[in-house]
Scaffold this active site. Structure first.
Site, PDB file in Angstrom:
ATOM      1  N   CYS A   2     -17.315 -65.181 -37.336  1.00  0.00           N
ATOM      2  CA  CYS A   2     -17.354 -65.011 -36.028  1.00  0.00           C
ATOM      3  C   CYS A   2     -19.013 -64.724 -35.777  1.00  0.00           C
ATOM      4  O   CYS A   2     -19.710 -64.284 -36.598  1.00  0.00           O
ATOM      5  CB  CYS A   2     -16.745 -63.912 -35.346  1.00  0.00           C
ATOM      6  SG  CYS A   2     -14.877 -64.082 -35.412  1.00  0.00           S
ATOM      7  N   ARG A  27     -20.303 -70.083 -38.195  1.00  0.00           N
ATOM      8  CA  ARG A  27     -19.542 -68.999 -38.478  1.00  0.00           C
ATOM      9  C   ARG A  27     -18.134 -68.712 -38.171  1.00  0.00           C
ATOM     10  O   ARG A  27     -17.301 -68.119 -38.376  1.00  0.00           O
ATOM     11  CB  ARG A  27     -20.162 -67.929 -37.922  1.00  0.00           C
ATOM     12  CG  ARG A  27     -21.658 -67.344 -38.202  1.00  0.00           C
ATOM     13  CD  ARG A  27     -22.509 -66.428 -37.645  1.00  0.00           C
ATOM     14  NE  ARG A  27     -21.636 -64.895 -37.829  1.00  0.00           N
ATOM     15  CZ  ARG A  27     -22.160 -64.393 -38.894  1.00  0.00           C
ATOM     16  NH1 ARG A  27     -22.824 -64.501 -39.850  1.00  0.00           N
ATOM     17  NH2 ARG A  27     -21.320 -63.038 -39.183  1.00  0.00           N
ATOM     18  N   GLY A 101     -15.010 -58.837 -36.450  1.00  0.00           N
ATOM     19  CA  GLY A 101     -14.635 -57.869 -37.652  1.00  0.00           C
ATOM     20  C   GLY A 101     -13.198 -57.640 -37.509  1.00  0.00           C
ATOM     21  O   GLY A 101     -12.375 -58.421 -36.877  1.00  0.00           O
ATOM     22  N   GLU A 487     -16.710 -68.137 -66.484  1.00  0.00           N
ATOM     23  CA  GLU A 487     -17.251 -68.236 -65.417  1.00  0.00           C
ATOM     24  C   GLU A 487     -18.742 -68.098 -65.584  1.00  0.00           C
ATOM     25  O   GLU A 487     -19.575 -68.710 -65.003  1.00  0.00           O
ATOM     26  CB  GLU A 487     -16.781 -67.249 -64.333  1.00  0.00           C
ATOM     27  CG  GLU A 487     -17.408 -67.312 -62.852  1.00  0.00           C
ATOM     28  CD  GLU A 487     -17.670 -68.628 -62.149  1.00  0.00           C
ATOM     29  OE1 GLU A 487     -16.968 -69.576 -62.634  1.00  0.00           O
ATOM     30  OE2 GLU A 487     -18.250 -68.676 -61.245  1.00  0.00           O
ATOM     31  N   GLU A 494     -24.057 -74.953 -65.018  1.00  0.00           N
ATOM     32  CA  GLU A 494     -24.346 -75.844 -63.701  1.00  0.00           C
ATOM     33  C   GLU A 494     -25.623 -75.817 -63.101  1.00  0.00           C
ATOM     34  O   GLU A 494     -26.109 -76.867 -62.671  1.00  0.00           O
ATOM     35  CB  GLU A 494     -23.323 -74.893 -62.433  1.00  0.00           C
ATOM     36  CG  GLU A 494     -21.946 -75.296 -62.702  1.00  0.00           C
ATOM     37  CD  GLU A 494     -21.209 -74.822 -61.438  1.00  0.00           C
ATOM     38  OE1 GLU A 494     -20.874 -75.701 -60.736  1.00  0.00           O
ATOM     39  OE2 GLU A 494     -21.273 -73.557 -61.535  1.00  0.00           O
ATOM     40  N   HIS A 510     -12.875 -67.850 -84.714  1.00  0.00           N
ATOM     41  CA  HIS A 510     -11.952 -69.242 -85.042  1.00  0.00           C
ATOM     42  C   HIS A 510     -12.706 -70.711 -84.764  1.00  0.00           C
ATOM     43  O   HIS A 510     -12.018 -71.566 -84.439  1.00  0.00           O
ATOM     44  CB  HIS A 510     -10.619 -69.260 -84.246  1.00  0.00           C
ATOM     45  CG  HIS A 510      -9.712 -68.000 -84.280  1.00  0.00           C
ATOM     46  ND1 HIS A 510      -9.086 -67.926 -85.596  1.00  0.00           N
ATOM     47  CD2 HIS A 510      -9.458 -66.993 -83.547  1.00  0.00           C
ATOM     48  CE1 HIS A 510      -8.397 -66.712 -85.889  1.00  0.00           C
ATOM     49  NE2 HIS A 510      -8.508 -66.097 -84.556  1.00  0.00           N
ATOM     50  N   LYS A 609     -20.474 -80.284 -53.623  1.00  0.00           N
ATOM     51  CA  LYS A 609     -19.907 -79.017 -53.304  1.00  0.00           C
ATOM     52  C   LYS A 609     -18.620 -79.284 -52.997  1.00  0.00           C
ATOM     53  O   LYS A 609     -17.653 -78.433 -53.339  1.00  0.00           O
ATOM     54  CB  LYS A 609     -20.477 -78.682 -51.823  1.00  0.00           C
ATOM     55  CG  LYS A 609     -20.090 -77.160 -51.459  1.00  0.00           C
ATOM     56  CD  LYS A 609     -20.254 -76.102 -52.291  1.00  0.00           C
ATOM     57  CE  LYS A 609     -19.642 -74.707 -51.898  1.00  0.00           C
ATOM     58  NZ  LYS A 609     -19.495 -73.923 -53.051  1.00  0.00           N
TER      59      LYS A 609
HETATM   60  C1  F6R Z   1     -18.419 -74.232 -59.762  1.00  0.00           C
HETATM   61  C2  F6R Z   1     -18.042 -74.710 -58.534  1.00  0.00           C
HETATM   62  C3  F6R Z   1     -16.761 -75.764 -58.886  1.00  0.00           C
HETATM   63  C4  F6R Z   1     -15.704 -75.634 -57.732  1.00  0.00           C
HETATM   64  C5  F6R Z   1     -14.389 -76.473 -58.029  1.00  0.00           C
HETATM   65  C6  F6R Z   1     -13.422 -76.304 -57.298  1.00  0.00           C
HETATM   66  O1  F6R Z   1     -19.526 -73.207 -59.184  1.00  0.00           O
HETATM   67  O2  F6R Z   1     -18.337 -74.616 -57.406  1.00  0.00           O
HETATM   68  O3  F6R Z   1     -16.493 -75.905 -60.195  1.00  0.00           O
HETATM   69  O4  F6R Z   1     -15.215 -74.068 -58.077  1.00  0.00           O
HETATM   70  O5  F6R Z   1     -15.220 -77.911 -57.654  1.00  0.00           O
HETATM   71  O6  F6R Z   1     -13.667 -76.510 -55.794  1.00  0.00           O
HETATM   72  P1  F6R Z   1     -12.787 -75.724 -54.589  1.00  0.00           P
HETATM   73  O7  F6R Z   1     -12.789 -74.292 -54.700  1.00  0.00           O
HETATM   74  O8  F6R Z   1     -13.475 -76.135 -53.319  1.00  0.00           O
HETATM   75  O9  F6R Z   1     -11.399 -76.434 -54.596  1.00  0.00           O
END
Ligand code: F6R
Length: 614
Positions: A2, A27, A101, A487, A494, A510, A609
């Site tokens: 927000c 936001r 909030g 991760e 990446e 293994h 993204k």
């Molecule tokens: C890694 C990353 C990607 C996303 C994946 C899924 O840092 O950002 O592996 O996690 O492309 O994306 P969402 O969560 O938007 O479905």
């Protein structure tokens, strides 16, 4: 999230508020509203939907006045309609508030206010603040004179539990009172004018003199300046910073990159994920999910990439705590493997964007099979949310950096809450166990804040720089932290383009053990857990082959430090919540490795993204 803007001075308040809100629309954009004081009183205009809807309304009938507050909303309590939009006024319209909030005890407060005759218009938690401050204001009236607004706000906040950034105005006063805890607020200092906003970009066109308010600060803005106190009423001094950022730097909050900003936003993001949903006094988990938690026999978690790893942590937590069989699938595999789905299956899809096509198609596949569906999603109104039976929003706020950081920790936080919700419904945890876990979960924002302490960040940077020229990396972890290793490896490859493998520590022997030589850094998540001894045995196997061991250890574990070439200490946390605390160190390790190599961490090569192709 927000966005809030406030203005007092000589300009048109409407212009300042609307230009500021435009900068804060990232936001949230469920609704927008302004309240502006003119000679007659305070005029409120608010509209559901994007800021453009409010703009068109104001174009037809602009509001005069040089004092005002404005808001752009990302709904948490109550539908995103005109009534639930901010600002919220008291019944007589003399006092107006905006709140960003969550007020955790709003139901109790609302019940007692209603019992005392207050009439509520909206379904929001925020409106409670308007009525509560009004009551306190009346208590500050002496002999019919005007009351003390700042005192009233202070007294009201004393009764409130939760997170807030609030701004308040009252017809009797040419001032704005604001306060914050968790939700950000920055104040802009001008010549004969003062500004407030949730974020710097909203203020940059007007002033570069800014004060970043701290948790617990209460500030009174007038035409002549400002004064700050704490919530006990003691005067507080805060420095005025000269902000030299250009517009792009301002959007990154002064950090070099969005990724770093988002890593540091994790305590607030997690607060927003957990806030109002876990009640450790009563043991309640209130997720506002319509699905019946007792009606599933199995759970299928489906996601991609980082979200998939959040799903793996979720599998561990749900099976451990709620004793329901869980399987986790990479979405692109799930949809083509003809999965066995039935009416007693709960399919949980996890996605930051809510748009990833593989996950969306997998969701459709689960629905075709008759599963009930729940999304753990960040982006409001995204395609998945329109097709899911129910959505648990993670409220991490917009994530711009391509490599996911804060969305990951918030997703894992959401999976933890789901595990607790299912466990409670199924009675698989004793009262004492449930309370201990709720307590551990609620400690997470503080622990993550601790994990980001400057000396820890500096130490991780040193380690990253030492190994930045490695050709490969191995990440190991066990149990609930096996996905943390996966991760960690994904983040490193990446953004630094170093080849990295993540493995369950016990699986190393293994196969991957063949990779180990004196050139290979091996990061091992070896924080406190019932499997720690076994993990340390795996560390010995690495050492016996001359691998370079980087150990992630819980604070104070000096005994196991002897097995490492380098140690990164992380705050101690309950094993079940530790993936959230531990991964922060691995995010920073990747980050500083990539920056040491001069890589563009916000836009790593070949990635996008939101992946909307198969
Ligand atoms: C890694 C990353 C990607 C996303 C994946 C899924 O840092 O950002 O592996 O996690 O492309 O994306 P969402 O969560 O938007 O479905």
């Amino acid at each position: 999230m927000c966005g809030i803007v406030g203005y007092i001075g000589t300009r048109s308040a409407q212009d300042v508020l609307m230009s500021g809100l435009a900068k804060l629309e990232y936001r949230g954009y469920d609704s927008a509203g302004v309240a502006i004081m003119d000679g007659q009183g305070i005029q409120v205009r608010k509209k559901a939907g994007k800021l453009a809807n409010l703009s068109s309304e104001l174009e037809g009938a602009p509001l005069p006045g040089t004092l005002g507050i404005g808001h752009t909303r990302w709904a948490t309590h109550g539908l995103p309609n005109d009534t639930n939009a901010h600002p919220h006024a008291t019944e007589d319209g003399r006092l107006v508030i905006i709140h960003n909030g969550i007020i955790e005890n709003y139901l109790t407060l609302k019940a007692s206010l209603v019992a005392r005759g207050h009439v509520f218009k909206s379904e929001t938690d925020s409106e409670v603040l308007a009525h509560l401050i009004e009551e306190k204001y009346e208590q500050t009236l002496v002999g019919g004179q005007v009351g003390k607004l700042s005192e009233a706000v202070r007294l009201a906040l004393g009764e409130v539990r939760g997170a807030y950034g609030i701004v308040v105005t009252h017809v009797d006063h040419r001032e704005i009172v604001a306060a914050r805890t968790v939700s950000p607020l920055v104040m802009g200092v001008g010549q004969g004018e003062m500004f407030l906003a949730s974020d710097v970009p909203a203020l940059l066109p007007y002033t570069r003199q800014m004060v970043f308010l701290h948790d617990g600060d209460l500030v009174v803005l007038s035409d002549d300046g400002f004064s700050i106190t704490d919530l006990a009423g003691n005067a507080v001094t805060r420095e005025i910073d000269q902000i030299d950022w250009d517009a792009e730097a301002a959007e990154k909050g002064g950090y070099d990159t969005y990724m770093l900003k988002e890593i540091f936003e994790q305590p607030v993001a997690l607060t927003n994920t957990l806030m109002g949903r876990l009640h450790d006094e009563t043991g309640e988990v209130n997720l506002d999910i319509g699905l019946d938690p007792g009606s599933f026999k199995r759970i299928s978690i489906i996601a991609c990439g980082t979200a998939y790893y959040a799903g793996l942590v979720g599998e561990y937590l749900i099976e451990q705590l709620a004793r329901i069989p869980v399987e986790v699938d990479v979405a692109s595999e799930y949809r083509y493997r003809n999965p066995l789905v039935s009416g007693d299956t709960l399919a949980i899809v996890i996605s930051q964007s809510g748009e990833t096509i593989d996950t969306l198609e997998a969701l459709r596949e689960a629905k075709r099979g008759g599963a009930r569906t729940l999304g753990v999603i960040n982006a409001k109104g995204s395609s998945m949310t329109r097709e899911l039976d129910d959505t648990l929003y993670i409220h991490a706020g917009p994530e711009i950096g391509v490599a996911s950081t804060k969305a990951y920790t918030s997703m894992v936080g959401a999976m933890l809450m789901l595990a607790l919700w299912l466990a409670r419904a199924r009675g698989t945890q004793s009262e004492a166990q449930a309370r201990e876990l709720l307590h551990a979960a609620r400690a997470l924002p503080r622990l993550v804040e601790e994990a980001l302490a400057p000396e820890r960040v500096e130490r991780i940077k040193q380690v990253a720089e030492k190994y930045a020229h490695a050709r490969d990396y191995l990440f190991l972890g066990r149990g609930v932290n096996a996905p943390t290793a996966l991760e960690g490896a994904l983040k490193l490859k990446e953004i630094s383009y170093i080849h990295a493998e993540g493995y369950a520590a016990g699986e190393m022997k293994h196969g991957p053990i063949a990779l180990i030589d004196a050139q290979l850094p091996v990061v091992v998540v070896a924080t406190e857990s019932r499997l720690l001894e076994k993990t340390i045995s795996n560390v010995q196997e690495v050492r016996a082959r001359a691998g370079k061991v980087i150990l992630l250890l819980s604070d104070g574990d000096t005994e196991n430090a002897q097995h490492a070439d380098d140690v990164i200490y992380v705050p101690r946390s309950h094993e079940m919540v530790s993936p959230i605390v531990n991964v922060v160190a691995l995010q920073l390790l990747s980050y500083f490795t990539a920056t040491a190599l001069g890589k563009d961490v916000d836009k790593p090569r070949n990635l996008a993204k939101s992946v909307t192709v198969e």
